[in-house]
Enzyme design. Structure first.
Site, PDB file in Angstrom:
ATOM      1  N   CYS A  77      54.861 -59.300  59.687  1.00 10.22           N
ATOM      2  CA  CYS A  77      55.317 -58.141  58.912  1.00 10.22           C
ATOM      3  C   CYS A  77      56.512 -57.430  59.544  1.00 10.22           C
ATOM      4  O   CYS A  77      57.439 -57.023  58.837  1.00 10.22           O
ATOM      5  CB  CYS A  77      54.170 -57.159  58.663  1.00 10.22           C
ATOM      6  N   ASP A 279      56.675 -52.471  51.473  1.00 12.11           N
ATOM      7  CA  ASP A 279      55.543 -53.051  52.191  1.00 12.11           C
ATOM      8  C   ASP A 279      55.628 -54.577  52.159  1.00 12.11           C
ATOM      9  O   ASP A 279      55.632 -55.179  51.086  1.00 12.11           O
ATOM     10  CB  ASP A 279      54.245 -52.578  51.532  1.00 12.11           C
ATOM     11  N   HIS A 281      53.352 -56.662  53.130  1.00 14.22           N
ATOM     12  CA  HIS A 281      52.013 -57.252  53.192  1.00 14.22           C
ATOM     13  C   HIS A 281      51.551 -57.803  51.845  1.00 14.22           C
ATOM     14  O   HIS A 281      50.480 -57.472  51.330  1.00 14.22           O
ATOM     15  CB  HIS A 281      51.014 -56.228  53.729  1.00 14.22           C
TER      16      HIS A 281
END
Length: 397
Positions: A77, A279, A281
């Protein structure tokens, strides 16, 4: 023409469906140096956010190093956030900060070339493969989670092999930005101008008359400035909050890398005391370029309202990013820092000094190591690339 307008209106309608996630407020929203008002230009705000390149976990790419992982889910990430910050710098460099992306709209060649820099292949200069392998030289095993400092150092080293974008990457040391060192690094040495001109001529001949030879001519090299910071011990110190938010207002802003332990986000702005972030993820399948060099880019743009988090929930370990295409942009940034950041008399977020501190080792602008390859696409091992560590700033822990 009607079809174009209809598609644009449909895109706004789709984005507007997510706007209810933003509160009704008269406070401005700041996104990478641009101000938006929810009461008057909600759709413009979401279009601005969706134009940012969004890099997420991927699966089914070729194994890193030949036998390593074929997905970065669970560990990549921060690398993806570093890619997003760098991609924003490249967008500003080639297309401009106000460039907008629209689904199904034909984009310029520079856009697809930027995207190709980040595809999950070992021959792409800023791929997950290159970043993970270069991280080995920073003490990180392939598959190990990176912090913002490590990602900054990896980008700095990989940029040396990227002749097309020709960025000067400066990673600050000990919370201090040295103006003298940056100008030394960004201005090409006069004695190399004839060599650079010759290289540019040869490169232009190879690419054809209409290809961009950015970076091969002498002059100011566009600056990617990364400032790793620790804004507290276990939690962010509230004294830094106003200065941190001011950074997102600067026209040179590339946002910030950070998040929570082992959970990285790319912060692109704020609303009140909430940070707005992209994000990484989400796990998507590997996407490769087409035969004509274009990239199916639908999965590289987030078309939902971005996530928000309370600024006090931010882990204190962060890295700010700024892009200065011209020297005047850097001079303007220095003036803004003096005015908005250094006005704090105690506990400044970072320092900006004119001269290289005398107690530091001499500053030597990083240069591409002497290897037999012609670019990052052929780097298989990083063990011997950076044996002379004094060429690079070592971040204090």
């Amino acid at each position: 023409m009607e079809a174009v307008l209809s598609r644009y209106e449909n895109q706004i309608t789709i984005l507007s469906d997510y706007l209810e996630e933003f509160p009704e407020t008269d406070e401005p929203v700041w996104i990478l140096g641009r101000q938006h008002h929810l009461s008057t230009d909600k759709s413009k705000l979401l279009l601005d956010i969706s134009a940012r390149l969004w890099f997420t976990y991927r699966r089914k790419f070729s194994p890193i190093g030949g036998t390593g992982p074929s997905s970065d889910a669970g560990w990549g990430c921060m690398l993806r956030c570093g890619q997003m910050m760098l991609a924003q710098a490249l967008i500003c460099r080639h297309l401009g900060r106000d460039w907008q992306w629209e689904k199904h709209k034909k984009q310029p060649e520079e856009y697809h070339r930027i995207l190709r820099c980040f595809l999950d292949r070992k021959d792409c200069c800023y791929s997950i493969h290159q970043m993970a392998q270069m991280g080995v030289g920073e003490g990180k095993s392939i598959g190990e989670w990176f912090g913002p400092n490590t990602v900054a150092q990896v980008l700095k080293k990989l940029a040396l092999f990227d002749e097309w974008n020709s960025l000067a990457v400066y990673v600050s040391m000990d919370n201090t930005v040295v103006i003298e060192d940056i100008k030394k690094m960004c201005w090409s040495p006069a004695q190399s101008s004839s060599v650079a001109h010759s290289s540019a001529h040869l490169h232009r001949s190879a690419l054809g008359p209409n290809k961009n030879t950015a970076g091969l001519c002498p002059g100011w090299k566009p600056l990617l400035l990364i400032i790793p910071l620790r804004l507290g011990i276990n939690h962010i110190n509230p004294v830094y909050i106003d200065a941190f938010k001011e950074c997102f207002k600067m026209p040179q802003s590339l946002g910030a890398l950070g998040g929570k332990p082992n959970n990285a986000y790319y912060f692109i702005g704020f609303l009140g005391n909430e940070l707005i972030y992209l994000d990484p993820h989400t796990t998507q399948s590997f996407v490769d370029s087409e035969e004509n060099g274009t990239v199916d880019d639908k999965s590289f743009h987030c078309q939902q309202a971005p996530h928000r988090m309370k600024i006090m929930n931010l882990d204190p370990s962060v890295a700010l990013g700024f892009f200065c295409k011209e020297e005047c942009d850097f001079d303007n940034w220095c003036s803004l820092v003096q005015k908005e950041i250094l006005k704090q008399q105690s506990l400044r977020m970072f320092e900006l000094v004119q001269k290289h501190p005398p107690h530091w080792p001499p500053f030597i602008p990083p240069s591409k190591p002497e290897v037999t390859t012609t670019g990052a696409e052929l780097i298989e091992s990083t063990d011997k690339l950076f044996e002379l560590e004094e060429e690079f700033e070592i971040l204090s822990v």
